[in-house]
Design an enzyme around this catalytic site. Structure first.
Site, PDB file in Angstrom:
ATOM      1  N   SER B  12       0.810  -1.223   0.000  1.00  8.72           N
ATOM      2  CA  SER B  12       0.000   0.000   0.000  1.00  8.72           C
ATOM      3  C   SER B  12       0.841   1.270   0.000  1.00  8.72           C
ATOM      4  O   SER B  12       0.312   2.363  -0.172  1.00  8.72           O
ATOM      5  CB  SER B  12      -0.945   0.005   1.211  1.00  8.72           C
ATOM      6  OG  SER B  12      -0.195   0.027   2.410  1.00  8.72           O
ATOM      7  N   TYR B  14       4.104   3.823  -1.367  1.00  4.90           N
ATOM      8  CA  TYR B  14       4.415   4.359  -2.702  1.00  4.90           C
ATOM      9  C   TYR B  14       5.290   3.399  -3.502  1.00  4.90           C
ATOM     10  O   TYR B  14       5.086   3.205  -4.698  1.00  4.90           O
ATOM     11  CB  TYR B  14       5.127   5.712  -2.583  1.00  4.90           C
ATOM     12  CG  TYR B  14       4.251   6.822  -2.057  1.00  4.90           C
ATOM     13  CD1 TYR B  14       2.903   6.914  -2.417  1.00  4.90           C
ATOM     14  CD2 TYR B  14       4.772   7.804  -1.226  1.00  4.90           C
ATOM     15  CE1 TYR B  14       2.105   7.936  -1.946  1.00  4.90           C
ATOM     16  CE2 TYR B  14       3.987   8.835  -0.750  1.00  4.90           C
ATOM     17  CZ  TYR B  14       2.654   8.903  -1.107  1.00  4.90           C
ATOM     18  OH  TYR B  14       1.869   9.928  -0.639  1.00  4.90           O
ATOM     19  N   THR B  15       6.285   2.795  -2.848  1.00  5.31           N
ATOM     20  CA  THR B  15       7.147   1.865  -3.566  1.00  5.31           C
ATOM     21  C   THR B  15       6.362   0.629  -3.996  1.00  5.31           C
ATOM     22  O   THR B  15       6.500   0.144  -5.123  1.00  5.31           O
ATOM     23  CB  THR B  15       8.336   1.449  -2.680  1.00  5.31           C
ATOM     24  OG1 THR B  15       9.087   2.616  -2.356  1.00  5.31           O
ATOM     25  CG2 THR B  15       9.240   0.465  -3.400  1.00  5.31           C
ATOM     26  N   CYS B 149      17.624   5.371  -2.477  1.00  7.26           N
ATOM     27  CA  CYS B 149      17.385   6.205  -3.664  1.00  7.26           C
ATOM     28  C   CYS B 149      18.486   7.249  -3.859  1.00  7.26           C
ATOM     29  O   CYS B 149      19.004   7.430  -4.968  1.00  7.26           O
ATOM     30  CB  CYS B 149      16.006   6.863  -3.582  1.00  7.26           C
ATOM     31  SG  CYS B 149      15.686   7.765  -2.054  1.00  7.26           S
ATOM     32  N   ASN B 320      13.024   8.741  -7.669  1.00  6.38           N
ATOM     33  CA  ASN B 320      13.309   7.953  -6.456  1.00  6.38           C
ATOM     34  C   ASN B 320      12.435   6.714  -6.324  1.00  6.38           C
ATOM     35  O   ASN B 320      12.840   5.715  -5.724  1.00  6.38           O
ATOM     36  CB  ASN B 320      13.150   8.820  -5.205  1.00  6.38           C
ATOM     37  CG  ASN B 320      11.811   9.515  -5.147  1.00  6.38           C
ATOM     38  OD1 ASN B 320      11.524  10.379  -5.977  1.00  6.38           O
ATOM     39  ND2 ASN B 320      10.983   9.153  -4.191  1.00  6.38           N
TER      40      ASN B 320
END
Lengths: 54, 353
Positions: B12, B14-15, B149, B320
């Protein structure tokens, strides 16, 4: 056969170009003038001089 | 040929969302499960609205995960290492995108994370998942780490110079990363409150950032150990959602002309599918610019030579969430299975954006 960019040494294709034509280096985007197509050679194209009205 | 079954834990965030987006269009992969402790039962597109009408997957609870071929871990730092034994029983190959398995030695981990590693015996086994430096190790790897990142941006910018042995390591390496807000993750806090975050140019870690340890490890490998040079790394949050721009100052041990630096970078990256050299004499985008890399897996690297100071300023940029996280993870997956490295990663970014 390709010429060598005098700015970054990238290979610059001159096939289908003529002497005096302006081309661009594919790597550094330098503006180049074709000097020779049989023995591929290019040089940095002369930049337009600013006329400051002096 | 049957598709490789991939599951994602921590889907859930972002990555995780970026990973789902990529893998849904990967021709060799089938997503078997996406787990989330907080979103179990909800559609994946409820957390990642860009996936509406693309997938009807629902999040499962991490306790309900079943076996698969590859398990991606997209959990907050410190979580996966505590449960790694269980995760490794679910899949023969695990890719952990957190910081838990990036460092090779317990000592380096302790110095930069401030506590003992919960599974130190696995650190030497895990492969640092940056294909540009560890491609040969990935096909046999059972445990692969993601890469930081800002570390990825810095390492890809600097590795050619360190590999060529032209850096004067008696002078500190000074570098600064400007980073967008998505690098802070999906969880909101006071620092991400819009009136405070919007428009900010915030020095959030002028010293001591953990990604420094990855530079020490990866740039040091060219001389067979940890980098002995002093590394002065600072991180600044700027007004972007995605993107990182690193500016690094490297002093040379000889006064090389610009063409020699071109040769070093060209030799390093001319065959790399996701690293581009960006140093142009004309145009608006003469140096790497993160804005045009959004959603793409490219890392753009440029430089400028200051012969007066015998210095090279290296400029590197990436997204990123892509080359800095999920995209790089998919590239590592492609290497692990011997597929074309660009599978699932061909989106070139947007312009204008």
């Amino acid at each position: 056969m390709s010429a060598v960019c005098p700015e970054c040494e990238a290979a610059v294709e001159v096939e289908n170009l003529i002497v005096g034509e302006i081309t661009f280096c594919p790597d550094c985007n330098a503006e180049l003038e074709v000097l020779n197509v049989e023995h591929p050679e290019v040089a940095l194209a002369p930049e337009v001089e600013e006329d400051w009205g002096e | 040929m049957s598709r490789v079954r991939v599951a994602i834990v921590g889907g859930s965030g972002y990555t995780g969302g970026e990973l789902i987006r990529l893998l849904l269009f990967h021709p060799m992969v089938e997503i078997s499960q996406v787990a989330s402790g907080s979103q179990a039962g909800h559609f994946v597109h409820s957390a990642h609205p860009n996936l509406r009408k693309i997938s009807t997957l629902r999040f499962c609870h991490p306790d309900d995960l079943t076996t698969c071929d590859v398990l991606f871990l997209c959990l907050p730092h410190g979580v996966s290492s505590g449960e790694i034994e269980r995760y490794r029983t679910l899949a023969p190959r695990v890719i952990d995108l957190s910081g838990d398995f990036r460092l090779r030695t317990p000592d380096l981990y302790r110095r930069w994370y401030g506590h003992e590693h919960p599974a130190p015996e696995l650190l030497s086994e895990a492969v640092y998942g940056l294909p540009e430096l560890h491609r040969a190790e990935l096909p046999e790897a059972a445990l692969v780490s993601g890469t930081g990142c800002m570390a990825t941006t810095s390492i890809l910018g600097l590795a050619p110079l360190y590999r060529a042995g032209v850096v004067n390591q008696s002078i500190p390496l000074v570098l600064e990363a400007k980073v967008g807000s998505s690098a802070a993750g999906a969880k909101a806090g006071p620092s991400s409150h819009h009136p405070d975050r919007s428009g900010a140019v915030r020095s959030f870690e002028p010293t001591g950032h953990r990604h420094t340890a990855e530079l020490i490890q990866e740039l040091g490998q060219f001389e067979g150990g940890e980098l002995q040079q002093m590394v002065a790394f600072s991180a600044t949050a700027v007004e972007m959602v995605r993107g990182i721009l690193v500016t690094a100052h490297v002093f040379l041990n000889e006064n090389l002309e610009e063409k020699a630096i071109w040769r070093i970078f060209r030799e390093a990256y001319q065959r790399e599918p996701f690293v581009r050299l960006v140093k142009e004499r004309n145009g608006v985008y003469r140096y790497p610019e993160p804005k045009i890399l959004s959603g793409s897996n490219y890392c753009d690297v440029g430089f400028e030579v200051d012969r007066e100071q015998q210095r090279v300023v290296v400029i590197a940029a990436l997204d990123n969430l892509m080359k800095g996280a999920a995209g790089n993870g998919v590239q590592a997956l492609n290497c692990m299975f011997g597929w074309d490295e660009s599978l699932g990663l061909t989106f070139p970014g947007l312009h204008p954006v």
